[in-house]
Design an enzyme around this catalytic site. Structure first.
Site, short mmCIF file in Angstrom:
data_model
loop_
_atom_site.label_atom_id
_atom_site.label_comp_id
_atom_site.label_asym_id
_atom_site.label_seq_id
_atom_site.Cartn_x
_atom_site.Cartn_y
_atom_site.Cartn_z
CD GLU A 109 0.39 -4.56 8.98
OE1 GLU A 109 0.32 -3.82 9.97
OE2 GLU A 109 -0.23 -4.34 7.92
CG ASP B 254 -1.86 -1.19 1.25
OD1 ASP B 254 -1.51 -2.24 0.66
OD2 ASP B 254 -2.92 -1.09 1.87
C1 GLC Z 1 -2.05 -3.80 4.64
C2 GLC Z 1 -1.12 -4.43 3.63
C3 GLC Z 1 -1.92 -5.31 2.68
C4 GLC Z 1 -2.74 -6.30 3.49
C5 GLC Z 1 -3.62 -5.59 4.52
C6 GLC Z 1 -4.34 -6.53 5.46
O1 GLC Z 1 -2.94 -2.92 4.04
O2 GLC Z 1 -0.41 -3.45 2.92
O3 GLC Z 1 -1.05 -5.98 1.80
O4 GLC Z 1 -3.51 -7.10 2.67
O5 GLC Z 1 -2.82 -4.76 5.31
O6 GLC Z 1 -3.41 -7.32 6.14
#
Ligand code: GLC
Length: 451
Positions: free
Chosen positions: A422, A184
């Site tokens: 994450e 993102d």
């Molecule tokens: C963030 C990440 C994306 C992922 C989401 C949910 O937005 O950039 O890749 O799918 O989180 O984990």
């Protein structure tokens, strides 16, 4: 690297506990507070982990996602199961307004964009684990039936991408929003977002929720967020009709390396599934080969020695050195000479994968010496476990076993150093972003289960 001595059984138990915590009965949230719904490519990685020890959950996970597939074949990036207006998530269903599209499902609330297509790959791996089960097990039969049921859904999903997202008919699909890339907040999008010169009244009013649960220093800037939201508004004003969105000047139309690589690999896996169900694998293989050729022809950067995204808005390459530029290894796209060029750069301290490099943890999501690098901010440098997992497999396929092993060790060690977070600091291993993160746990389970 300071290697902790992992007790695999304890680690495995922790990872399973996280998935149990995030399991909602028929799907898994990526993380309780930050991501309280179902995300598309997360579910594919999570199912790959479940397939190692709980086939039923792997099946349910993918079924729950495809239950929200649109009539035009798109698989939405978020499914808002049991959406509760009290949940502090933004943008939620009320902002997306996907009911403006005649293709959106009426029974489930979703977002209107997509994420990388890892699903056929997940279903193929689920099939392989199901086959390996005791032939008398009812679960095996159920899983094989589910795979057969998912096959046409996967075909419709890929057909949608090639039909609606390849405006030039090149065999390369375009993403229309940074969120569609899965990466993102990558510096890859900076040149495109910076060109979007918006007047304040063009940005719909909104309030961020993502910095409530996670430190703002680990999240995107407001400048970027304004543009994310402007794009969502641009889509809903055009009823999520991709052809209109592209024809009417969407400011973000990018041929992304990672997205196209994962599609190419997924087409190869769909071909393998087709062969199992008596369908002709040739059309899938032909599409995969065409995409691979287009990636090699259009996205290879000979001067820098990696693959670069292409901005269809300006007709120029996006030369930013992101880790994603090496992922074509995962779909066997580069030839041996290009793979060796990729390794020259990937194996340098820029990404932390050098065999003689003892400091830090591979692989940084962005060149550690490039401007825009941050060890802490979302996608601008931190290590992501699913990126390591993709590259680990790619490197193995090309015989780079030592480098692949370093990535495997990082997948196992980082959650022990930084927690099941994450993303991780490539310099210190500290964990950032959401806590108790599902794919960090699922892919750890997958690599621990390897023979
Ligand atoms: C963030 C990440 C994306 C992922 C989401 C949910 O937005 O950039 O890749 O799918 O989180 O984990």
């Amino acid at each position: 690297m300071n290697a902790p001595t992992p007790d695999s059984a304890t680690l495995l138990a922790c990872a399973r506990e996280i998935l149990d915590l995030n399991w909602m009965g028929h799907f898994t949230v990526p993380a309780q507070r930050q991501y309280p719904y179902q995300w598309s490519w997360d579910s594919a990685f999570i199912a790959i982990g479940y397939a190692r020890y709980d086939l039923w959950r792997a099946v349910e996970e993918l079924r729950a996602l495809f239950a929200a597939q649109w009539a035009d074949g798109r698989v939405p990036h978020i499914v808002f199961h049991n959406a509760d207006p009290a949940t502090p998530y933004f943008p939620g269903p009320g902002f997306w307004q996907v009911e403006r599209s005649p293709h959106a499902p009426s029974s489930l609330a979703t977002s209107g964009i997509v994420q990388p297509p890892v699903h056929a790959t997940a279903v193929y791996s689920l099939y392989q684990y199901a086959l390996a089960c005791d032939p008398a097990s009812p679960l095996r039969a159920q899983a094989l039936t589910a795979v057969a049921e998912l096959f046409p859904c996967l075909c419709a999903w890929h057909d949608y991408l090639y039909r609606e997202r390849d405006p030039r008919g090149e065999g390369l699909v375009a993403i229309l929003h940074p969120w569609e890339s899965g990466q993102d907040n990558s510096p890859l999008w900076d040149p495109v977002l910076q060109r979007m010169d918006l007047r304040p009244e063009e940005i719909p009013p909104y309030k961020r929720a993502d910095t409530g649960a996670v430190n703002a220093a680990e999240r995107p800037l407001d400048f970027d967020y304004d543009r994310y939201i402007y794009l969502v508004d641009f889509f809903r004003q055009r009823d999520f009709d991709d052809r209109r969105i592209i024809a009417e000047g969407c400011p973000f139309v990018v041929q992304d390396v990672l997205f196209n690589t994962l599609l190419c690999r997924a087409e190869q896996d769909l071909a393998a599934l087709a062969a199992l169900f008596g369908a002709d694998p040739a059309p899938f293989l032909a599409r995969a080969a065409r995409t691979a050729a287009a990636i090699n022809r259009k996205l290879w950067d000979e001067q820098r020695g990696y693959y670069a995204d292409f901005d269809l808005g300006t007709g120029t390459a996006i030369p930013m050195p992101a880790l994603a530029g090496f992922t074509p290894l995962y779909a066997r796209i580069p030839d041996a000479a290009r793979a060796a060029r990729l390794l020259d750069y990937l194996g340098s301290p820029a990404f932390g994968l050098g065999l003689h490099d003892t400091g830090g943890y591979p692989a940084a999501s962005y060149d550690r010496f490039a401007s825009g690098y941050s060890p802490r901010r979302y996608w601008r440098g931190p290590v992501w476990i699913q990126m390591n997992w993709l590259l680990m497999h790619g490197l193995r396929d090309y015989g780079y076993t030592l480098e692949a092993e370093r990535l495997r060790r990082a997948i196992i060690e980082l959650p022990q150093i930084g927690g099941f977070r994450e993303y991780f600091d490539p310099e210190t291993g500290a964990g950032y972003g959401a806590e108790a993160f599902s794919w960090t746990a699922a892919l750890l389970i997958d690599v621990l289960a390897e023979a």
